[in-house]
Design an enzyme around this catalytic site. Structure first.
Site, PDB file in Angstrom:
ATOM      1  N   GLY A 187       0.872  -1.176   0.000  1.00 13.47           N
ATOM      2  CA  GLY A 187       0.000   0.000   0.000  1.00 13.47           C
ATOM      3  C   GLY A 187       0.899   1.212   0.000  1.00 13.47           C
ATOM      4  O   GLY A 187       1.868   1.263  -0.748  1.00 13.47           O
ATOM      5  N   GLU A 188       0.595   2.159   0.864  1.00  9.51           N
ATOM      6  CA  GLU A 188       1.433   3.351   0.985  1.00  9.51           C
ATOM      7  C   GLU A 188       2.011   3.352   2.401  1.00  9.51           C
ATOM      8  O   GLU A 188       1.262   3.471   3.373  1.00  9.51           O
ATOM      9  CB  GLU A 188       0.569   4.584   0.707  1.00  9.51           C
ATOM     10  N   SER A 189       3.332   3.233   2.482  1.00  7.98           N
ATOM     11  CA  SER A 189       3.957   3.027   3.791  1.00  7.98           C
ATOM     12  C   SER A 189       3.703   4.176   4.759  1.00  7.98           C
ATOM     13  O   SER A 189       3.532   3.942   5.961  1.00  7.98           O
ATOM     14  CB  SER A 189       5.453   2.783   3.627  1.00  7.98           C
ATOM     15  N   CYS A 239       6.284  -5.376   0.519  1.00  4.52           N
ATOM     16  CA  CYS A 239       6.337  -4.077  -0.136  1.00  4.52           C
ATOM     17  C   CYS A 239       6.227  -2.932   0.880  1.00  4.52           C
ATOM     18  O   CYS A 239       7.119  -2.772   1.699  1.00  4.52           O
ATOM     19  CB  CYS A 239       5.288  -4.013  -1.243  1.00  4.52           C
ATOM     20  N   ARG A 299      12.831   3.651  -0.870  1.00  2.15           N
ATOM     21  CA  ARG A 299      11.461   3.550  -1.397  1.00  2.15           C
ATOM     22  C   ARG A 299      11.442   3.820  -2.899  1.00  2.15           C
ATOM     23  O   ARG A 299      12.263   4.571  -3.409  1.00  2.15           O
ATOM     24  CB  ARG A 299      10.535   4.570  -0.709  1.00  2.15           C
ATOM     25  N   ILE A 324       5.614  -3.659  -7.639  1.00  3.55           N
ATOM     26  CA  ILE A 324       4.777  -2.491  -7.933  1.00  3.55           C
ATOM     27  C   ILE A 324       5.311  -1.306  -7.121  1.00  3.55           C
ATOM     28  O   ILE A 324       5.244  -1.320  -5.892  1.00  3.55           O
ATOM     29  CB  ILE A 324       3.297  -2.749  -7.572  1.00  3.55           C
ATOM     30  N   ARG A 325       5.845  -0.324  -7.796  1.00  2.96           N
ATOM     31  CA  ARG A 325       6.478   0.828  -7.118  1.00  2.96           C
ATOM     32  C   ARG A 325       7.271   0.339  -5.901  1.00  2.96           C
ATOM     33  O   ARG A 325       7.126   0.800  -4.777  1.00  2.96           O
ATOM     34  CB  ARG A 325       5.430   1.862  -6.703  1.00  2.96           C
ATOM     35  N   HIS A 376       5.218  -8.527  -4.332  1.00  2.21           N
ATOM     36  CA  HIS A 376       3.863  -8.883  -3.863  1.00  2.21           C
ATOM     37  C   HIS A 376       3.583 -10.370  -4.083  1.00  2.21           C
ATOM     38  O   HIS A 376       3.025 -10.746  -5.115  1.00  2.21           O
ATOM     39  CB  HIS A 376       2.823  -8.075  -4.642  1.00  2.21           C
ATOM     40  N   GLU A 412       1.351 -12.177  -2.974  1.00  2.00           N
ATOM     41  CA  GLU A 412      -0.084 -12.518  -2.956  1.00  2.00           C
ATOM     42  C   GLU A 412      -0.716 -12.378  -4.342  1.00  2.00           C
ATOM     43  O   GLU A 412      -1.862 -12.781  -4.542  1.00  2.00           O
ATOM     44  CB  GLU A 412      -0.831 -11.636  -1.950  1.00  2.00           C
TER      45      GLU A 412
HETATM   46  N1  GLN Z   1       5.602   2.817  -3.100  1.00  2.00           N
HETATM   47  C1  GLN Z   1       4.957   2.376  -1.902  1.00  2.00           C
HETATM   48  C2  GLN Z   1       5.616   3.007  -0.668  1.00  2.00           C
HETATM   49  O1  GLN Z   1       6.679   3.512  -0.774  1.00  2.00           O
HETATM   50  C3  GLN Z   1       5.007   0.863  -1.797  1.00  2.00           C
HETATM   51  C4  GLN Z   1       4.285   0.254  -2.963  1.00  2.00           C
HETATM   52  C5  GLN Z   1       3.584  -1.023  -2.685  1.00  2.00           C
HETATM   53  O2  GLN Z   1       3.348  -1.426  -1.544  1.00  2.00           O
HETATM   54  N2  GLN Z   1       3.193  -1.671  -3.755  1.00  2.00           N
HETATM   55  O3  GLN Z   1       5.051   3.010   0.376  1.00  2.00           O
END
Ligand code: GLN
Length: 197
Positions: free
Chosen positions: A54-56, A86, A113, A141-142, A176, A178
């Site tokens: 998600g977004e840390s 992630c 990150r 993913i990112r 990921h 999952e």
């Molecule tokens: N870019 C997100 C972060 O820095 C992590 C991306 C993800 O969990 N897929 O929090």
């Protein structure tokens, strides 16, 4: 035996992780009862925990605001397993290299990150992972990379950079696991180590 599996449900692929845990448990003749963690009070009942992506910054803020942080720290201190994926790994790290993330300091690594840049935001790569016989189809993913590793074991690297690590009962991945129907990383984190008889 029925295991209580907590999935931190602030953001991310909660149901996909739940499915992977249930499947991996089934292969070991166990049952997993999945509990979604949004507030304090349920972590102490969990045998294992999952911190999704998600977004840390958001996840970290939520865990602290809700008082969930000390419960996760106690869970790990008791030797119970955690899989952090992630953004979950970023939050679990000793150093996320970002002041907006208040780290849990459970995995002795420093993180960079979004390390793969915008052009390669998402990709899939077969990854050799210590403990797995065949490459794992890793979806990034990112994704963060692990910039430096302290007292922890690197389980996998992509283009020379660590992307999976184990620190005691905690396994962290940049990718990921999952998002495929391959649950060997969940298996590795939860059933091949601390919980195994
Ligand atoms: N870019 C997100 C972060 O820095 C992590 C991306 C993800 O969990 N897929 O929090």
């Amino acid at each position: 035996m029925t295991l209580t599996a907590g999935v931190v449900a602030v953001q991310g692929d909660v149901s996909e992780h739940a499915t992977a845990i249930e499947r991996a448990a089934g292969r070991h003749g166990e049952t997993a009862e999945v509990v979604e963690i949004r507030t304090a009070g349920s972590v102490p009942d969990c045998d294992l925990l999952l911190l999704p992506g998600g977004e840390s910054t958001t996840i970290s803020r939520h865990l602290h605001a809700e008082g969930i942080t000390p419960e996760i720290v106690d869970h790990v201190a008791a030797g119970k397993p955690v899989l952090a994926t992630c953004a979950g790994l970023i939050v679990a790290a000793a150093d996320a290299n970002d002041d907006r993330v208040d780290e849990l300091d459970l995995v002795d690594v420093t993180i960079e990150r979004n390390a793969f840049g915008r052009q390669t935001d998402s990709f899939e790569a077969p990854l050799d992972v210590t403990g797995l016989d065949d490459p794992f189809p890793a979806v990034f993913i990112r994704a963060p990379v692990i910039e430096s590793v302290g007292d922890a074991d690197v389980l996998a690297a992509f283009e020379g950079r660590p992307v999976a690590v184990r620190d005691g009962p905690v396994v962290g991945t940049s990718f990921h696991p999952e998002l495929t129907d391959d649950d060997r990383i969940h298996d590795l984190a939860f059933f091949e180590s601390a919980l195994a008889p």
